[in-house]
Structure formats: structure tokens, C-alpha cells
Design a protein around this motif. Structure first.
Motif, PDB file in Angstrom:
ATOM      1  N   GLU A 222       0.806  -1.217   0.000  1.00 11.34           N
ATOM      2  CA  GLU A 222       0.000   0.000   0.000  1.00 11.34           C
ATOM      3  C   GLU A 222       0.843   1.273   0.000  1.00 11.34           C
ATOM      4  O   GLU A 222       0.299   2.376   0.082  1.00 11.34           O
ATOM      5  CB  GLU A 222      -0.927   0.005   1.224  1.00 11.34           C
ATOM      6  CG  GLU A 222      -1.882  -1.185   1.308  1.00 11.34           C
ATOM      7  CD  GLU A 222      -2.807  -1.239   0.107  1.00 11.34           C
ATOM      8  OE1 GLU A 222      -3.277  -0.176  -0.331  1.00 11.34           O
ATOM      9  OE2 GLU A 222      -3.056  -2.358  -0.399  1.00 11.34           O
ATOM     10  N   ILE A 223       2.160   1.132  -0.074  1.00  9.52           N
ATOM     11  CA  ILE A 223       3.041   2.300  -0.038  1.00  9.52           C
ATOM     12  C   ILE A 223       3.076   2.959  -1.405  1.00  9.52           C
ATOM     13  O   ILE A 223       3.401   2.320  -2.408  1.00  9.52           O
ATOM     14  CB  ILE A 223       4.467   1.898   0.397  1.00  9.52           C
ATOM     15  CG1 ILE A 223       4.447   1.223   1.767  1.00  9.52           C
ATOM     16  CG2 ILE A 223       5.375   3.119   0.409  1.00  9.52           C
ATOM     17  CD1 ILE A 223       3.909   2.084   2.876  1.00  9.52           C
ATOM     18  N   GLN A 224       2.747   4.238  -1.454  1.00 10.11           N
ATOM     19  CA  GLN A 224       2.654   4.957  -2.726  1.00 10.11           C
ATOM     20  C   GLN A 224       3.922   5.763  -3.005  1.00 10.11           C
ATOM     21  O   GLN A 224       4.593   6.232  -2.085  1.00 10.11           O
ATOM     22  CB  GLN A 224       1.449   5.905  -2.707  1.00 10.11           C
ATOM     23  CG  GLN A 224       0.110   5.202  -2.569  1.00 10.11           C
ATOM     24  CD  GLN A 224      -1.049   6.183  -2.553  1.00 10.11           C
ATOM     25  OE1 GLN A 224      -0.890   7.376  -2.814  1.00 10.11           O
ATOM     26  NE2 GLN A 224      -2.234   5.687  -2.242  1.00 10.11           N
ATOM     27  N   GLY A 225       4.205   5.929  -4.282  1.00 13.25           N
ATOM     28  CA  GLY A 225       5.311   6.782  -4.687  1.00 13.25           C
ATOM     29  C   GLY A 225       6.663   6.081  -4.621  1.00 13.25           C
ATOM     30  O   GLY A 225       6.767   4.884  -4.351  1.00 13.25           O
ATOM     31  N   GLU A 226       7.717   6.857  -4.841  1.00 11.25           N
ATOM     32  CA  GLU A 226       9.062   6.314  -4.969  1.00 11.25           C
ATOM     33  C   GLU A 226       9.607   5.739  -3.667  1.00 11.25           C
ATOM     34  O   GLU A 226      10.548   4.941  -3.689  1.00 11.25           O
ATOM     35  CB  GLU A 226      10.008   7.404  -5.492  1.00 11.25           C
ATOM     36  CG  GLU A 226       9.728   7.841  -6.919  1.00 11.25           C
ATOM     37  CD  GLU A 226       9.999   6.734  -7.937  1.00 11.25           C
ATOM     38  OE1 GLU A 226      10.750   5.790  -7.612  1.00 11.25           O
ATOM     39  OE2 GLU A 226       9.460   6.802  -9.052  1.00 11.25           O
ATOM     40  N   GLN A 227       9.040   6.117  -2.531  1.00 13.40           N
ATOM     41  CA  GLN A 227       9.484   5.532  -1.265  1.00 13.40           C
ATOM     42  C   GLN A 227       9.247   4.017  -1.241  1.00 13.40           C
ATOM     43  O   GLN A 227       9.842   3.298  -0.444  1.00 13.40           O
ATOM     44  CB  GLN A 227       8.775   6.194  -0.094  1.00 13.40           C
ATOM     45  CG  GLN A 227       7.259   6.040  -0.125  1.00 13.40           C
ATOM     46  CD  GLN A 227       6.571   6.647   1.074  1.00 13.40           C
ATOM     47  OE1 GLN A 227       7.121   6.725   2.156  1.00 13.40           O
ATOM     48  NE2 GLN A 227       5.334   7.105   0.879  1.00 13.40           N
ATOM     49  N   TYR A 228       8.370   3.546  -2.130  1.00 14.45           N
ATOM     50  CA  TYR A 228       8.065   2.113  -2.214  1.00 14.45           C
ATOM     51  C   TYR A 228       9.339   1.284  -2.345  1.00 14.45           C
ATOM     52  O   TYR A 228       9.446   0.204  -1.760  1.00 14.45           O
ATOM     53  CB  TYR A 228       7.145   1.854  -3.414  1.00 14.45           C
ATOM     54  CG  TYR A 228       7.011   0.387  -3.780  1.00 14.45           C
ATOM     55  CD1 TYR A 228       6.065  -0.425  -3.161  1.00 14.45           C
ATOM     56  CD2 TYR A 228       7.839  -0.186  -4.745  1.00 14.45           C
ATOM     57  CE1 TYR A 228       5.945  -1.770  -3.487  1.00 14.45           C
ATOM     58  CE2 TYR A 228       7.733  -1.528  -5.077  1.00 14.45           C
ATOM     59  CZ  TYR A 228       6.786  -2.316  -4.445  1.00 14.45           C
ATOM     60  OH  TYR A 228       6.686  -3.642  -4.773  1.00 14.45           O
ATOM     61  N   ARG A 229      10.317   1.766  -3.107  1.00 18.75           N
ATOM     62  CA  ARG A 229      11.525   0.973  -3.360  1.00 18.75           C
ATOM     63  C   ARG A 229      12.302   0.712  -2.067  1.00 18.75           C
ATOM     64  O   ARG A 229      12.844  -0.381  -1.863  1.00 18.75           O
ATOM     65  CB  ARG A 229      12.403   1.670  -4.393  1.00 18.75           C
ATOM     66  CG  ARG A 229      11.723   1.835  -5.747  1.00 18.75           C
ATOM     67  CD  ARG A 229      12.694   2.234  -6.828  1.00 18.75           C
ATOM     68  NE  ARG A 229      11.992   2.540  -8.076  1.00 18.75           N
ATOM     69  CZ  ARG A 229      11.533   1.624  -8.919  1.00 18.75           C
ATOM     70  NH1 ARG A 229      11.717   0.348  -8.663  1.00 18.75           N
ATOM     71  NH2 ARG A 229      10.911   1.977 -10.029  1.00 18.75           N
ATOM     72  N   LEU A 230      12.358   1.705  -1.199  1.00 19.51           N
ATOM     73  CA  LEU A 230      13.044   1.509   0.079  1.00 19.51           C
ATOM     74  C   LEU A 230      12.263   0.545   0.968  1.00 19.51           C
ATOM     75  O   LEU A 230      12.844  -0.363   1.576  1.00 19.51           O
ATOM     76  CB  LEU A 230      13.228   2.847   0.791  1.00 19.51           C
ATOM     77  CG  LEU A 230      13.818   2.766   2.205  1.00 19.51           C
ATOM     78  CD1 LEU A 230      15.220   2.156   2.170  1.00 19.51           C
ATOM     79  CD2 LEU A 230      13.853   4.140   2.859  1.00 19.51           C
ATOM     80  N   TYR A 231      10.952   0.727   1.033  1.00 24.49           N
ATOM     81  CA  TYR A 231      10.116  -0.163   1.834  1.00 24.49           C
ATOM     82  C   TYR A 231      10.242  -1.605   1.341  1.00 24.49           C
ATOM     83  O   TYR A 231      10.351  -2.545   2.135  1.00 24.49           O
ATOM     84  CB  TYR A 231       8.655   0.276   1.763  1.00 24.49           C
ATOM     85  CG  TYR A 231       8.289   1.394   2.711  1.00 24.49           C
ATOM     86  CD1 TYR A 231       7.483   1.166   3.814  1.00 24.49           C
ATOM     87  CD2 TYR A 231       8.748   2.686   2.496  1.00 24.49           C
ATOM     88  CE1 TYR A 231       7.139   2.194   4.689  1.00 24.49           C
ATOM     89  CE2 TYR A 231       8.414   3.721   3.355  1.00 24.49           C
ATOM     90  CZ  TYR A 231       7.604   3.468   4.448  1.00 24.49           C
ATOM     91  OH  TYR A 231       7.274   4.494   5.316  1.00 24.49           O
ATOM     92  N   ASN A 232      10.222  -1.769   0.024  1.00 27.59           N
ATOM     93  CA  ASN A 232      10.299  -3.109  -0.551  1.00 27.59           C
ATOM     94  C   ASN A 232      11.657  -3.750  -0.266  1.00 27.59           C
ATOM     95  O   ASN A 232      11.743  -4.949   0.042  1.00 27.59           O
ATOM     96  CB  ASN A 232      10.052  -3.051  -2.057  1.00 27.59           C
ATOM     97  CG  ASN A 232       9.903  -4.426  -2.680  1.00 27.59           C
ATOM     98  OD1 ASN A 232       9.159  -5.269  -2.188  1.00 27.59           O
ATOM     99  ND2 ASN A 232      10.628  -4.665  -3.761  1.00 27.59           N
ATOM    100  N   LEU A 233      12.725  -2.952  -0.354  1.00 29.10           N
ATOM    101  CA  LEU A 233      14.060  -3.458  -0.049  1.00 29.10           C
ATOM    102  C   LEU A 233      14.114  -3.989   1.378  1.00 29.10           C
ATOM    103  O   LEU A 233      14.554  -5.121   1.620  1.00 29.10           O
ATOM    104  CB  LEU A 233      15.094  -2.344  -0.233  1.00 29.10           C
ATOM    105  CG  LEU A 233      16.497  -2.653   0.291  1.00 29.10           C
ATOM    106  CD1 LEU A 233      17.134  -3.791  -0.507  1.00 29.10           C
ATOM    107  CD2 LEU A 233      17.367  -1.402   0.277  1.00 29.10           C
TER     108      LEU A 233
END
Length: 264
Positions: A222-233
Motif C-alpha cells: 500500500e506504499i505509494q510513490g518512490e518511497q516504495y523501493r526503500l520499503y520493498n528493499l
């Protein structure tokens, strides 16, 4: 809200609603929730108009005032939306698997409009009310900046630095990491930001080591925007990998600042 005593008045009104006094007699639980919501929305509308009244007495231009509601609507997002690059943590001898950064970023989209039980009116209703009032005013001769653009940007930067630390002390370690990362794009050697990243990585690692990874790393769906990549990592990494990442980042920083007791 303060000038109109909204908080204390809302407290008194909500007590009346809970006790079923006066017009609230014999209300069901659901009706009480809606009554509280209606009263709160009235306060919000009044506060918007009072705020606008004060703003119009200043020499500030009103052309961009409507964007306040964009800020409110997307307040759950970081202050900027920039790609988190895997190279930020990488070296020649430390690199992440490509699949840790696979997948598309979730697009940013407006939150669902608020329902009748919400404490605030919908953003669009508040925006419409503002537009109606602004149509009666003029910005002729008014300015975007009363001090200077440089002074504004400086104060905004200070506030953004504070946001990164506020996230950290609230145990919001991924937001602390991402907002610190954003600021390092303009301040790559800033020790405050580097130390905030170090402490956030260390904290995530400790939570994960104690079996509490889910408390500090949200599922990225549910994380939106480019911050998604850090959360996914961070979500993809196992406990040992998180430990190694925290250890090497903290150690590399300690080598440069070996007098810092926290890093030691």
C-alpha cells in the motif's frame, strides 16, 4: 481553532452527546458518532474561513492558496517524491540482488473521500468553500514572498531536517530513512542526516533480531510513490542482511567520526 475555543467546546459537546442530553436524547450509538462528526465538520469549516480572513489581511498573494488543500490531501506522503536508488547503500563489495528492487512503484492517488463519520469535511468541499471566498477578493499588488525566497527555503529546509528526526524518535524508522535520503541529495555529507540513517538502520535491525520486524517495516503493497523501493528493499531483506547493512553503515560512519560515543 484556538480563537474559537473549538477544542474545549467540542469536548463539552461530545460529553453531551455521550450522555444523551438535550437534542441528543435517545440517540443510537451510530447516531452519536454522526452527531460528533457533524459538530467537528462545522468547526473545521469555521476555522477554514477564520484562517482565510486572517490571510487576506496580509500582503501575501492568494494565487497559490488553494494548494494548501493539496498539502492536506497528501499529508501522509513524504515532502518530496524521488527515486530511492539501490546504489545509495552499495559499494564495489556490497550490492543488492536485482529482485530486491523489482516491480513497479505504486502510483500516488488521492485518498478516498471522507464519509459522514469523519471528523473533517472532504478536501474538495473545503477547496470549493475557499474558492468561493477567494472569488470575492483580489491579489493585486500582493507578493509570493514577504521576506525572500531564500529565507523561505532556508526555514523549509530546517523544518524538513526536523521531520527526519521526528520520524526517528516516533519509531517511524522507514520514513526517517527515506526523508533523510531525500535531504542527502542536496546535503550529501551532512552528519546529522548520516547519523539519523545509522540510528534508523540500527533500530530496524534490533527490532528484526528480536522477532518484531513487522512492527517497524510495513508491507510495501500500500506504499505509494518512490518511497516504495526503500520499503520493498527492507521488507525483502532477512534478519542477517538487515544486521549486516546496519553494521557496515554504522561502522563506515564511525571510522569518519570515531569520537562519537553513540556510534561507538
Amino acid at each position: 481553532h484556538f480563537e474559537k475555543n473549538h477544542n474545549i467546546n467540542a469536548y463539552v459537546e461530545n460529553r453531551e452527546i455521550e450522555r444523551g442530553k438535550g437534542v441528543y436524547r435517545n440517540q443510537s450509538f451510530d447516531d452519536k458518532v454522526i452527531s460528533k462528526s457533524k459538530y467537528s465538520k462545522e468547526n473545521e469549516n469555521e476555522a477554514d474561513l477564520k484562517g482565510l480572513e486572517r490571510f487576506l489581511k496580509t500582503n501575501y498573494n492568494t494565487e497559490n492558496l488553494e494548494r494548501v488543500f493539496d498539502i492536506l490531501q497528501y499529508s501522509y506522503l513524504p515532502f518530496e517524491d524521488k527515486e530511492f536508488k539501490k546504489t545509495f547503500f552499495e559499494t564495489d563489495f556490497y550490492q543488492f540482488p536485482e529482485n530486491y528492487f523489482s516491480g513497479d512503484v505504486n502510483p500516488i492517488k488521492p485518498p478516498d473521500d471522507l464519509d459522514e463519520t469523519s471528523t473533517h469535511p472532504s478536501i474538495e468541499k473545503r477547496r470549493k468553500q475557499l474558492k468561493e471566498q477567494l472569488a470575492l477578493s483580489t491579489s493585486s499588488g500582493k507578493k509570493d514572498f514577504l521576506l525572500s525566497k531564500e529565507a523561505f527555503n532556508y526555514i523549509r529546509s530546517v523544518a524538513r531536517f526536523e521531520v527526519t528526526y521526528q520520524h526517528y524518535i516516533d519509531n517511524e524508522f522507514l520514513p526517517a530513512l527515506y526523508t533523510s535520503y531525500l535531504l542527502t541529495q542536496d546535503y550529501p555529507e551532512n552528519y546529522f542526516l548520516q547519523k539519523n540513517i545509522a540510528k534508523s538502520l540500527y533500530s530496524i535491525s534490533k527490532y528484526a533480531e528480536r522477532g518484531n520486524k513487522k512492527e517497524v517495516i510495513d508491507k510495501p503493497d500500500e506504499i505509494q510513490g518512490e518511497q516504495y523501493r526503500l520499503y520493498n528493499l527492507m521488507y525483502q531483506m532477512n534478519i542477517r542482511e538487515l544486521n549486516v547493512l546496519a553494521l557496515r553503515y554504522c561502522y563506515d560512519l564511525y571510522v569518519k567520526h570515531d569520537s562519537d560515543a553513540d556510534l561507538k
